[in-house]
Design a protein around this motif. Structure first.
Motif, PDB file in Angstrom:
ATOM      1  N   HIS A 118     -10.614  -1.688  -5.349  1.00 49.20           N
ATOM      2  CA  HIS A 118      -9.457  -0.868  -6.090  1.00 49.20           C
ATOM      3  C   HIS A 118      -9.458  -1.237  -7.455  1.00 49.20           C
TER       4      HIS A 118
ATOM      5  N   PRO B 164      -6.420   3.595  -1.652  1.00 47.58           N
ATOM      6  CA  PRO B 164      -6.713   4.133  -0.157  1.00 47.58           C
ATOM      7  C   PRO B 164      -6.891   3.076   0.693  1.00 47.58           C
ATOM      8  N   ASN B 165      -6.396   3.159   1.962  1.00 47.03           N
ATOM      9  CA  ASN B 165      -6.511   2.237   3.091  1.00 47.03           C
ATOM     10  C   ASN B 165      -7.898   1.836   3.458  1.00 47.03           C
TER      11      ASN B 165
ATOM     12  N   THR C 134       0.716  -1.322  -0.180  1.00 46.59           N
ATOM     13  CA  THR C 134      -0.013   0.041   0.063  1.00 46.59           C
ATOM     14  C   THR C 134       0.986   1.271  -0.136  1.00 46.59           C
TER      15      THR C 134
ATOM     16  N   THR D 171      -2.100   6.529  -5.806  1.00 48.70           N
ATOM     17  CA  THR D 171      -2.285   7.053  -4.521  1.00 48.70           C
ATOM     18  C   THR D 171      -3.955   7.412  -4.258  1.00 48.70           C
ATOM     19  N   HIS D 172      -4.584   7.736  -5.282  1.00 48.45           N
ATOM     20  CA  HIS D 172      -5.902   7.776  -5.231  1.00 48.45           C
ATOM     21  C   HIS D 172      -6.811   6.498  -5.518  1.00 48.45           C
TER      22      HIS D 172
END
Length: 220
Positions: free
Chosen positions: A173, A160-161, A102, A156-157
Motif C-alpha cells: 500500500h 484494498p484487502n 482497513t 479506498t483505492h
C-alpha cells in the motif's frame, strides 16, 4: 481496593473487551463481507454469541459502532497530520495506511442507515480534511481542485484487502501511495492532464448511502 476502584477496573475491562469484539467484527467483515454471521464474529473474538447480543442486539447496531470508532480514528489522524514538515495530505495518507483500520465504508454504509452521531462525525471529518488540503494548497504541494472527497476515494483505492500478511500489505500500500503522490505532484504543473472535476463531499456520502434493496434482504 475501594468500591470506586473496582468499578473503574470493571469499566476499563468492559471497554477493553468491547474493543476486542469490535476488532474481531471488523476482521470478519473484511474477510467475509456483510453476510458474515454474528456467530462467526463471536468465534473469532473467542466469546459466546450471547455476549455479543447483550452488547449489540443486532448486526446493524454493531456496524454503527464500528463506523463511529473508524470515523473517530480517521479524524484524530487528520487533526494530528496538520503538524509537521512537508505535505499534510501525504502525512495523513501514510498514517492512515499504517494506523487506521482497513476501510469498510461501502460494506457499512450500503447496509445500515446512518445515525445523527455518524452524520456529525462525517462533518467533523470533512472539516479536518479541508484543513489538510487548505494547508497543502497554500504551500503549493497539491493541485487545485483536489477535494476532501478525492482524498477519501484515494484511501479506498490505495487500501484494498490483500491475501497476505499485514506487514506485506502495508508495504504494498505504501509503495502504491508513492506512485499516487508522484501523480499529485505532477498534476500541480500539468493540470490539463487531469480529466473531469473533483468529487464533492455530497457524492462521497452518497457513495456510502444505504442500499435499500440490500437492507430489505436483511442481515445474515
Amino acid at each position: 481496593m475501594t468500591g470506586e476502584e473496582r468499578l473503574r477496573g470493571r469499566e476499563r475491562e468492559a471497554r477493553d473487551n468491547d474493543r476486542i469484539l469490535l476488532q474481531a467484527a471488523r476482521e470478519v467483515f473484511v474477510q467475509r463481507g456483510w453476510q458474515a454471521p454474528m456467530s462467526a464474529i463471536a468465534e473469532h473474538a473467542g466469546i459466546g454469541i450471547a455476549s455479543i447480543y447483550r452488547r449489540y442486539p443486532s448486526k446493524e447496531e454493531l456496524v454503527l459502532q464500528l463506523r463511529i470508532m473508524a470515523l473517530g480514528d480517521v479524524i484524530r489522524i487528520a487533526d494530528e497530520s496538520l503538524e509537521g514538515p512537508g505535505s499534510s495530505v501525504a502525512r495523513f495518507l501514510r498514517r492512515h495506511i499504517r494506523e487506521a483500520a482497513t476501510p469498510l465504508m461501502i460494506t457499512f454504509g450500503r447496509h445500515v442507515r446512518t445515525s445523527h452521531e455518524i452524520d456529525e462525525l462525517a462533518e467533523e471529518l470533512r472539516a479536518a480534511l479541508d484543513a489538510l488540503i487548505a494547508q497543502d494548497l497554500a504551500a503549493g504541494l497539491i493541485p487545485r481542485g483536489y477535494t476532501a472527497a478525492d482524498l477519501m476515494l484515494g484511501v479506498t483505492h490505495l487500501r484494498p484487502n490483500l491475501p497476505t500478511s499485514r506487514e506485506r500489505t502495508t508495504e504494498i500500500h505504501l509503495r502504491h501511495l508513492d506512485y499516487y503522490l508522484l501523480g499529485l505532484a505532477a498534476a500541480i504543473d500539468h493540470p490539463e492532464r487531469v480529466s473531469g472535476t473533483g468529487a464533492t463531499w455530497e457524492e462521497w456520502l452518497a457513495f456510502n448511502a444505504v442500499d435499500e434493496d440490500a437492507l430489505e434482504a436483511g442481515p445474515a
